[in-house]
Scaffold this motif. Structure first.
Motif, PDB file in Angstrom:
ATOM      1  N   GLU A   1       0.817  -1.213   0.000  1.00 24.04           N
ATOM      2  CA  GLU A   1       0.000   0.000   0.000  1.00 24.04           C
ATOM      3  C   GLU A   1       0.852   1.265   0.000  1.00 24.04           C
ATOM      4  O   GLU A   1       0.472   2.284  -0.584  1.00 24.04           O
ATOM      5  CB  GLU A   1      -0.954  -0.016   1.204  1.00 24.04           C
ATOM      6  CG  GLU A   1      -2.178   0.870   1.047  1.00 24.04           C
ATOM      7  CD  GLU A   1      -3.021   0.554  -0.208  1.00 24.04           C
ATOM      8  OE1 GLU A   1      -3.557   1.522  -0.780  1.00 24.04           O
ATOM      9  OE2 GLU A   1      -3.134  -0.629  -0.593  1.00 24.04           O
ATOM     10  N   THR A   2       2.026   1.200   0.650  1.00 22.42           N
ATOM     11  CA  THR A   2       2.919   2.364   0.681  1.00 22.42           C
ATOM     12  C   THR A   2       3.292   2.823  -0.724  1.00 22.42           C
ATOM     13  O   THR A   2       3.459   4.016  -0.977  1.00 22.42           O
ATOM     14  CB  THR A   2       4.206   2.014   1.468  1.00 22.42           C
ATOM     15  OG1 THR A   2       3.845   1.556   2.761  1.00 22.42           O
ATOM     16  CG2 THR A   2       5.123   3.213   1.606  1.00 22.42           C
TER      17      THR A   2
ATOM     18  N   TYR B   1       1.524   3.038  -3.260  1.00 21.53           N
ATOM     19  CA  TYR B   1       0.439   3.773  -3.922  1.00 21.53           C
ATOM     20  C   TYR B   1       0.264   5.186  -3.381  1.00 21.53           C
ATOM     21  O   TYR B   1      -0.591   5.924  -3.841  1.00 21.53           O
ATOM     22  CB  TYR B   1      -0.869   2.992  -3.794  1.00 21.53           C
ATOM     23  CG  TYR B   1      -0.887   1.744  -4.655  1.00 21.53           C
ATOM     24  CD1 TYR B   1      -1.370   1.771  -5.955  1.00 21.53           C
ATOM     25  CD2 TYR B   1      -0.387   0.535  -4.172  1.00 21.53           C
ATOM     26  CE1 TYR B   1      -1.378   0.636  -6.754  1.00 21.53           C
ATOM     27  CE2 TYR B   1      -0.387  -0.610  -4.954  1.00 21.53           C
ATOM     28  CZ  TYR B   1      -0.878  -0.555  -6.248  1.00 21.53           C
ATOM     29  OH  TYR B   1      -0.872  -1.683  -7.035  1.00 21.53           O
ATOM     30  N   THR B   2       1.066   5.554  -2.382  1.00 24.32           N
ATOM     31  CA  THR B   2       0.980   6.911  -1.864  1.00 24.32           C
ATOM     32  C   THR B   2       1.699   7.866  -2.812  1.00 24.32           C
ATOM     33  O   THR B   2       2.424   7.454  -3.714  1.00 24.32           O
ATOM     34  CB  THR B   2       1.613   7.012  -0.462  1.00 24.32           C
ATOM     35  OG1 THR B   2       2.991   6.616  -0.547  1.00 24.32           O
ATOM     36  CG2 THR B   2       0.905   6.119   0.532  1.00 24.32           C
ATOM     37  N   GLN B   3       1.474   9.149  -2.600  1.00 27.89           N
ATOM     38  CA  GLN B   3       2.205  10.155  -3.368  1.00 27.89           C
ATOM     39  C   GLN B   3       3.700   9.985  -3.138  1.00 27.89           C
ATOM     40  O   GLN B   3       4.135   9.616  -2.051  1.00 27.89           O
ATOM     41  CB  GLN B   3       1.757  11.547  -2.903  1.00 27.89           C
ATOM     42  CG  GLN B   3       2.489  12.689  -3.547  1.00 27.89           C
ATOM     43  CD  GLN B   3       1.969  14.033  -3.062  1.00 27.89           C
ATOM     44  OE1 GLN B   3       1.074  14.614  -3.650  1.00 27.89           O
ATOM     45  NE2 GLN B   3       2.530  14.526  -1.970  1.00 27.89           N
TER      46      GLN B   3
ATOM     47  N   VAL C   1       3.025  10.132  -8.690  1.00 33.09           N
ATOM     48  CA  VAL C   1       1.825  10.673  -8.062  1.00 33.09           C
ATOM     49  C   VAL C   1       1.045   9.553  -7.358  1.00 33.09           C
ATOM     50  O   VAL C   1       1.343   8.372  -7.525  1.00 33.09           O
ATOM     51  CB  VAL C   1       0.929  11.363  -9.115  1.00 33.09           C
ATOM     52  CG1 VAL C   1       1.639  12.584  -9.689  1.00 33.09           C
ATOM     53  CG2 VAL C   1       0.559  10.390 -10.241  1.00 33.09           C
ATOM     54  N   GLU C   2       0.073   9.941  -6.577  1.00 33.04           N
ATOM     55  CA  GLU C   2      -0.740   8.961  -5.847  1.00 33.04           C
ATOM     56  C   GLU C   2      -1.362   7.956  -6.817  1.00 33.04           C
ATOM     57  O   GLU C   2      -1.792   8.307  -7.916  1.00 33.04           O
ATOM     58  CB  GLU C   2      -1.842   9.680  -5.061  1.00 33.04           C
ATOM     59  CG  GLU C   2      -2.601   8.786  -4.122  1.00 33.04           C
ATOM     60  CD  GLU C   2      -3.584   9.544  -3.248  1.00 33.04           C
ATOM     61  OE1 GLU C   2      -4.314   8.893  -2.492  1.00 33.04           O
ATOM     62  OE2 GLU C   2      -3.623  10.789  -3.327  1.00 33.04           O
ATOM     63  N   ASP C   3      -1.384   6.699  -6.415  1.00 35.94           N
ATOM     64  CA  ASP C   3      -1.954   5.583  -7.176  1.00 35.94           C
ATOM     65  C   ASP C   3      -1.128   5.196  -8.407  1.00 35.94           C
ATOM     66  O   ASP C   3      -1.600   4.409  -9.238  1.00 35.94           O
ATOM     67  CB  ASP C   3      -3.413   5.849  -7.577  1.00 35.94           C
ATOM     68  CG  ASP C   3      -4.345   5.753  -6.374  1.00 35.94           C
ATOM     69  OD1 ASP C   3      -4.039   4.993  -5.436  1.00 35.94           O
ATOM     70  OD2 ASP C   3      -5.368   6.469  -6.362  1.00 35.94           O
TER      71      ASP C   3
ATOM     72  N   LYS D   1       7.303   4.070   5.068  1.00 38.56           N
ATOM     73  CA  LYS D   1       6.325   5.161   4.915  1.00 38.56           C
ATOM     74  C   LYS D   1       6.740   6.440   5.649  1.00 38.56           C
ATOM     75  O   LYS D   1       5.898   7.212   6.086  1.00 38.56           O
ATOM     76  CB  LYS D   1       4.932   4.723   5.350  1.00 38.56           C
ATOM     77  CG  LYS D   1       3.808   5.392   4.544  1.00 38.56           C
ATOM     78  CD  LYS D   1       2.452   4.781   4.822  1.00 38.56           C
ATOM     79  CE  LYS D   1       1.386   5.437   3.964  1.00 38.56           C
ATOM     80  NZ  LYS D   1       0.050   4.849   4.172  1.00 38.56           N
TER      81      LYS D   1
END
Length: 200
Positions: free
Chosen positions: A64-65, A67-69, A91-93, A144
């Motif tokens: 999940e990290t 997929y962050t900005q 960028v995010e995602d 993160k």
């Protein structure tokens, strides 16, 4: 000196993986500052890259990290032994990341020697991603983290390499990625003794 957030939002992960060579990676742990010049990286191209943890849009607690900005660290445990430090970019995602595979010790060499139980003149102290992370004190607690803050960050000290000084070749240890294992997305400084082997 510290790289701004805007640096990490660049969507060209291949460019960033090369551009990070010569930048200086810092950590501060309990007041102890250590730093190394980044001399080897690997680019991971998100959902389309079979070598990426995010290939095919895979989203788990661990990934999940990604997929962050951009501008945060992604640290994971490899083979249950080594912590590996990655720079999340784009960028995010859009889960792009750059693995830092080796650093040349610069600041806090005595602290690195204690962490690695070897003298700083030995190339093994920070050659290879697990060794580089251990020398800088990076473990899962660094996952993160904001790379513009004061626990872990990257600075530009004006160290530049010409195109002739940068070697590109296949990434290491990603045979499972089939044809993507052959992509020349590993970058390193020619002749630098801290670069991990094999030197393609």
């Amino acid at each position: 000196m510290k790289l701004p957030l805007s640096y990490y939002l660049n969507q060209d992960v291949i460019f960033l993986a090369k551009d990070l060579l010569g930048k200086v990676l810092f950590t501060e742990i309990n007041g102890d500052i250590t730093a190394g010049i980044i001399v080897e990286t690997e680019a991971y191209f998100g959902v389309i890259d079979k070598a990426s943890h995010a290939y095919g849009g895979r989203r788990t607690g661990r990934t999940e990290t990604l997929y962050t900005q951009g501008g945060v660290s992604y640290v994971y445990l490899c083979y249950g032994i080594h912590h590996l430090f990655n720079v999340v970019s784009s960028v995010e995602d859009e889960p792009h990341a750059i693995l830092v595979r080796a650093v040349e010790p610069l600041i806090g060499k005595g602290i690195m020697e204690i962490r690695r139980n070897m003298p700083a003149y030995k190339t093994a102290i920070s050659s290879g991603p697990g060794s580089a992370a251990k020398a800088l004190g990076i473990d899962r607690s660094f996952n993160k983290k904001d790379l513009t803050e004061n626990e872990i960050w990257i600075e530009d000290h004006g160290i530049k390499y010409s195109p002739d000084e940068i070697v590109s070749g296949p990434r290491i240890g990603v045979a499972y990625a089939q044809e993507d294992a052959l992509l020349p997305w590993r970058f390193y400084v020619r002749g630098n003794k801290y670069v991990s082997k094999p030197r393609s």
